[in-house]
Write a protein that holds these residues in place. Structure first.
Motif, short mmCIF file in Angstrom:
data_model
loop_
_atom_site.label_atom_id
_atom_site.label_comp_id
_atom_site.label_asym_id
_atom_site.label_seq_id
_atom_site.Cartn_x
_atom_site.Cartn_y
_atom_site.Cartn_z
N ALA A 75 0.84 -1.20 0.00
CA ALA A 75 0.00 0.00 0.00
C ALA A 75 0.88 1.25 0.00
CB ALA A 75 -0.91 0.00 1.22
N VAL A 76 0.48 2.23 -0.79
CA VAL A 76 1.21 3.49 -0.82
C VAL A 76 1.04 4.19 0.52
CG1 VAL A 76 1.37 5.74 -1.94
CG2 VAL A 76 0.92 3.70 -3.31
N ASP A 77 2.15 4.61 1.10
CA ASP A 77 2.09 5.25 2.42
C ASP A 77 1.48 6.64 2.31
OD1 ASP A 77 2.38 5.36 5.13
OD2 ASP A 77 4.57 5.62 5.12
N GLU A 95 1.24 -1.15 10.38
CA GLU A 95 1.57 -2.48 9.90
C GLU A 95 1.47 -3.47 11.06
OE1 GLU A 95 5.23 -4.74 7.56
OE2 GLU A 95 4.88 -2.59 7.26
N GLY A 96 0.94 -4.64 10.78
CA GLY A 96 0.65 -5.62 11.82
C GLY A 96 -0.83 -5.65 12.15
N GLN A 97 -1.54 -4.59 11.74
CA GLN A 97 -3.00 -4.53 11.86
C GLN A 97 -3.62 -4.73 10.48
OE1 GLN A 97 -4.92 -3.24 14.95
NE2 GLN A 97 -3.08 -4.23 15.72
N VAL A 98 -4.84 -5.21 10.45
CA VAL A 98 -5.62 -5.14 9.22
C VAL A 98 -6.21 -3.74 9.18
CG1 VAL A 98 -7.61 -6.02 7.95
CG2 VAL A 98 -6.15 -7.60 9.23
N ASP A 183 -3.72 -5.63 4.37
CA ASP A 183 -3.51 -6.73 5.30
C ASP A 183 -2.40 -6.42 6.31
OD1 ASP A 183 -1.02 -7.25 4.12
OD2 ASP A 183 -1.71 -9.01 3.00
N ARG A 184 -2.11 -7.37 7.19
CA ARG A 184 -1.16 -7.15 8.29
C ARG A 184 0.26 -6.92 7.80
NH1 ARG A 184 -3.92 -8.62 13.06
NH2 ARG A 184 -5.76 -9.89 12.65
#
Length: 209
Positions: A75-77, A95-98, A183-184
């Motif tokens: 995903a583009v930040d 990151e690490g979360q959905v 995603d994560r």
């Protein structure tokens, strides 16, 4: 969208045929009399409206194709500020979360309608690792005038239009609301164009929870 394009094309054809029927007997192809003028004006309006409808449908189709080409890619930040305290946040920090990333605006009624649905989704899936981020690209001064619309449970933020990176910027120009499921691992997995309800968003996030 293809169906809308086909309907618009039929409307344009119908308008053109009506014009031909009205004016074919006139040497200069100019309407004469009240009936012909009325028919001509209505035909032209039909063609113009159908052309606008087709242009919007084609633009939405282009938007969907462009967004879907970015799926299954990182995903583009994007950097944004929280509405609560102006703290700076980055999408990559989740990151690490959905993540369900949603772009909305106060003037967009479908956006406003789906915000409570996103709030409920965040409440029900927070313990399973979901973070819903709702971002507006309006000035904070404008957003403060509509504070009652702010989501209560999502990560709610704002960003200036000139700092919205591609492809988000181009997609926002065409229309909103738009949402992404990330995603994560920070990979963009789903793209949702237009307003959704709780059940629709749930359907998109559950495979990644």
């Amino acid at each position: 969208m293809i169906a809308i394009v086909l309907v618009a094309a039929c409307m344009i054809l119908a308008g053109a045929v009506l014009l031909w029927v009205l004016l074919r007997s006139n040497d200069k192809l100019r309407p004469q009399g009240c009936m012909e003028w009325t028919g001509t004006v209505l035909s032209v309006l039909l063609i113009l409206c159908a052309g606008l409808l087709m242009a919007l449908a084609l633009a939405n189709m282009e938007q969907e194709v462009m967004a879907e080409s970015g799926l299954d890619q990182p995903a583009v930040d994007i950097t944004f500020k929280l509405l609560s305290d102006d703290a700076t946040q980055r999408l990559s920090g989740y990151e690490g979360q959905v993540v369900l990333l949603n772009f909305w605006a106060t003037w967009c009624q479908p956006c406003v309608t789906e915000l409570p649905e996103l709030d409920r989704l965040q409440t029900n899936y927070a313990e399973q690792g979901l973070t819903v981020i709702t971002i507006s690209d309006e000035d904070r001064e404008i957003l403060e005038m509509f504070e009652d619309l702010w989501p209560k449970h999502t990560v709610s933020g704002y960003v200036s239009p000139d700092s919205v990176p591609e492809p988000y910027y181009s997609e926002l120009i065409v229309g909103r609301p738009i949402s992404y499921v990330i995603d994560r691992d920070g990979i963009s997995r789903e793209f949702i164009l237009g307003a959704g309800n709780y059940e629709l968003f749930e359907q998109y996030i559950r495979p990644h929870i």
